[in-house]
Motif scaffolding. Structure first.
Motif, PDB file in Angstrom:
ATOM      1  N   CYS A 150      -3.826   6.934   4.475  1.00 30.55           N
ATOM      2  CA  CYS A 150      -3.842   5.822   3.510  1.00 30.55           C
ATOM      3  C   CYS A 150      -3.100   6.198   2.239  1.00 30.55           C
ATOM      4  N   ASN A 151      -3.289   7.428   1.787  1.00 32.47           N
ATOM      5  CA  ASN A 151      -2.594   7.877   0.578  1.00 32.47           C
ATOM      6  C   ASN A 151      -1.084   7.930   0.797  1.00 32.47           C
ATOM      7  N   ARG A 154       0.130   4.335   0.896  1.00 33.12           N
ATOM      8  CA  ARG A 154       0.094   3.761  -0.453  1.00 33.12           C
ATOM      9  C   ARG A 154       1.271   4.263  -1.290  1.00 33.12           C
ATOM     10  N   SER A 155       1.559   5.565  -1.186  1.00 33.32           N
ATOM     11  CA  SER A 155       2.681   6.124  -1.940  1.00 33.32           C
ATOM     12  C   SER A 155       3.997   5.491  -1.518  1.00 33.32           C
ATOM     13  N   ARG A 158       4.283   1.760  -2.802  1.00 35.53           N
ATOM     14  CA  ARG A 158       4.569   1.679  -4.238  1.00 35.53           C
ATOM     15  C   ARG A 158       6.070   1.678  -4.509  1.00 35.53           C
ATOM     16  N   LEU A 165       0.020  -3.705  -2.177  1.00 36.80           N
ATOM     17  CA  LEU A 165      -1.066  -2.901  -2.750  1.00 36.80           C
ATOM     18  C   LEU A 165      -1.935  -3.749  -3.665  1.00 36.80           C
ATOM     19  N   LYS A 169      -6.088  -4.217  -3.482  1.00 40.66           N
ATOM     20  CA  LYS A 169      -6.596  -3.151  -4.336  1.00 40.66           C
ATOM     21  C   LYS A 169      -8.082  -3.317  -4.658  1.00 40.66           C
ATOM     22  N   GLY A 174      -9.581  -1.009   1.303  1.00 39.93           N
ATOM     23  CA  GLY A 174      -8.188  -0.923   0.929  1.00 39.93           C
ATOM     24  C   GLY A 174      -7.248  -1.094   2.111  1.00 39.93           C
ATOM     25  N   LEU A 175      -6.296  -0.191   2.228  1.00 45.17           N
ATOM     26  CA  LEU A 175      -5.300  -0.279   3.292  1.00 45.17           C
ATOM     27  C   LEU A 175      -5.882  -0.015   4.673  1.00 45.17           C
TER      28      LEU A 175
END
Length: 413
Positions: A150-151, A154-155, A158, A165, A169, A174-175
Motif C-alpha cells: 500500500c505504501n 501510494r508513493s 502521488r 489518494l 484518504k 485506504g488503498l
C-alpha cells in the motif's frame, strides 16, 4: 558421565560435536540436511548413551526447521542459542578469533555443558499451539506485506494520480479497500478515471461489497476524477498506470492472503483451550489473542513468574546500575512480535475496560507519553493474563482494577 551435543546449523549440511562433562571431544561429524543425515545423527547420539528415558541435550542456533522438529520428538531438551551469544562464547576458547563450522559446533556443546541453567530449552507447546503460532505469524507477516505494498502504491499515485489518494484518504482501509482496488484496476490513470460513467462506478462499488451511500459516493468520486489537475505527459502517465496495475496485482494477492490466513488463524485459535480465558480480557479478539498465544505458547512451565513473561515481552523496564550510575529504561532486547501486539491490546483495552482507561489516564496525568502509558498498561495486564492462564480463571474487572479508596471525609453521592 554426561554427554552434550552441539550442532552448527547450515542450509545444506550440519556439523555435529559431542563432548563429555569434562569438555573432552567424544565425536564429531558432518551430516546432510535430509533423512539419511538425521538417521546418522540419531545413531551417533545412540552410540554415546542417548535413550528415550535419558536423551542427550542438544544446542543449536535455530528454533525451527525439520532438524529441530526431529530432535524435539520425545523428552529431549533442545536449546536454541542466540548466534550473538554463541559468538561471545567463542572468545572463551581462543584469542585468535578463528572461526569454523566444526569449531562452532564444539562451542555450542560446551555452552550447555557449562551454562545449561542459564539457557532456556524450547518450550513443550502442544501441537495445536504450534499450529496457531505458524498461522498467526504468517497472517501478521501478510498484514505487514500488505501495508508495504500500500505504501509503495501510494508513493506512486502521488506522482501522477493524487486525486485517487484524495478519494479514499478518509476511508477505512485506504488503498487496501476492495472498492478502491477494483476501481483502480479498471482506471489506473487519470485519463481513464475521468471517463468513467456514474453507472459503472456504482456497479463496481456494489461488486466490491458496498451496501450503503453508494450513489452519493459514486458522484463524489466522479467529481474528483474530472476535476482540473496537473498531469504527467501522456506516455509517462500510461507507463505509470501500468506500474500501478502491476503493484495492484500484488496487493490483491496480499489482501486475499490476509483474509484467508485470518480465517484459518481464528478457527485454530478458538479450538485451543486457552482461547476462552484470553477472549475474556478487554481488548483481546481472535486475531490479537492468536498472536499472543503464538508467542507465549501453552507450556505453563516456560515462564515461572509473571516477571519473566513481562521481560520477554519488553513490557517491564530494565535497570542498569554501576557505582553511582543508575538507569531505568525500556527494553530493546525482546520478542518484537509480542511487544507489537501488546501495544495493540493495550490501546484496544482502553475503550473496553473502565479500569484500563482510568489506569491509562492516571499514567498520562503523571507525565507519561502515550506509548509509555500503553506500555505500563500492557505490563500490568500481561501479569494478569499470566495469573489467569496459570489458575484457569477468566478476567474479572473488579479484581484486575479495584476501586481506589476515597480520602477520609469525602462525601459520597
Amino acid at each position: 558421565m554426561g554427554v552434550f551435543c552441539g550442532i552448527d546449523w547450515a542450509e545444506g549440511h550440519h556439523d555435529v560435536a559431542l563432548v563429555d562433562e569434562t569438555g573432552k571431544l567424544l565425536a564429531k561429524c558432518r551430516i546432510n540436511d535430509d533423512l539419511d543425515g538425521y538417521h546418522l545423527l540419531l545413531d551417533l547420539l545412540a552410540e554415546h548413551g542417548d535413550t528415550a528415558q535419558a536423551p542427550i541435550p542438544v544446542a543449536i542456533e535455530t528454533s525451527r526447521g525439520l532438524l529441530v522438529a526431529t530432535l524435539r520428538q520425545g523428552a529431549r531438551q533442545v536449546f536454541a542459542v542466540n548466534p550473538m551469544a554463541a559468538s561471545r562464547y567463542r572468545d572463551r576458547h581462543g584469542v585468535s578469533r578463528k572461526k569454523s563450522d566444526p569449531g562452532d559446533a564444539l562451542v555450542l556443546a560446551n555452552i550447555i555443558r557449562t551454562d545449561m541453567p542459564m539457557h532456556r530449552p524450547l518450550a513443550a507447546d502442544t501441537d495445536l499451539a504450534q499450529a496457531v503460532a505458524v498461522l498467526a505469524r504468517a497472517q501478521q507477516d501478510a498484514v505487514w506485506s500488505r501495508q508495504q505494498l500500500c505504501n509503495q502504491l501510494r508513493s506512486l499515485l502521488r506522482e501522477y494520480f493524487p486525486a485517487f489518494l484524495e478519494a479514499f484518504k478518509d476511508k477505512q482501509g485506504g488503498l487496501a479497500r476492495a472498492d478502491a482496488r477494483r476501481i483502480l484496476a479498471v482506471a489506473p490513470t487519470p485519463a481513464l478515471a475521468a471517463r468513467l460513467p456514474l453507472w459503472r462506478l456504482t456497479a463496481m462499488m456494489k461488486r466490491a461489497g458496498r451496501r450503503r451511500n453508494i450513489e452519493a459516493d459514486a458522484e463524489r468520486l466522479q467529481q474528483l476524477f474530472r476535476r482540473e489537475a496537473p498531469h504527467q505527459v501522456p506516455l509517462v502517465e500510461e507507463a505509470m498506470g501500468k506500474q500501478a496495475a502491476a503493484l495492484l496485482l500484488q496487493l490483491d494477492t496480499a489482501c486475499e492472503a490476509v483474509d484467508d490466513l485470518g480465517q484459518a488463524t481464528e478457527e485454530a485459535f478458538r479450538a485451543h483451550p486457552d482461547a476462552p480465558i484470553m477472549l475474556s480480557f478487554p481488548g483481546i479478539g481472535p486475531q490479537i489473542g492468536a498472536r499472543i498465544l503464538a508467542e507465549i505458547g501453552d507450556d505453563r512451565t516456560r515462564f515461572a513468574t509473571a516477571g519473566g513473561l513481562k521481560a520477554y515481552a519488553g513490557a517491564s523496564p530494565i535497570t542498569r546500575a554501576s557505582g553511582k550510575r543508575h538507569y531505568v529504561g525500556r527494553r530493546f532486547v525482546k520478542n518484537n512480535r509480542l511487544n507489537h501486539v501488546g501495544h495493540l491490546w493495550a490501546f484496544a483495552s482502553i475503550s473496553g475496560s473502565t479500569g484500563a482507561d482510568a489506569h491509562y489516564r492516571r499514567r498520562r496525568a503523571g507525565g507519561d507519553w502515550h506509548m509509555q502509558a500503553l506500555r505500563h498498561l500492557f505490563n500490568r495486564m500481561l501479569g494478569q493474563l499470566h495469573h489467569c492462564l496459570l489458575v484457569r480463571i477468566s478476567f474479572d474487572e473488579a479484581i484486575a482494577f479495584p476501586a481506589e479508596p476515597q480520602p477520609a471525609g469525602t462525601a459520597t453521592a
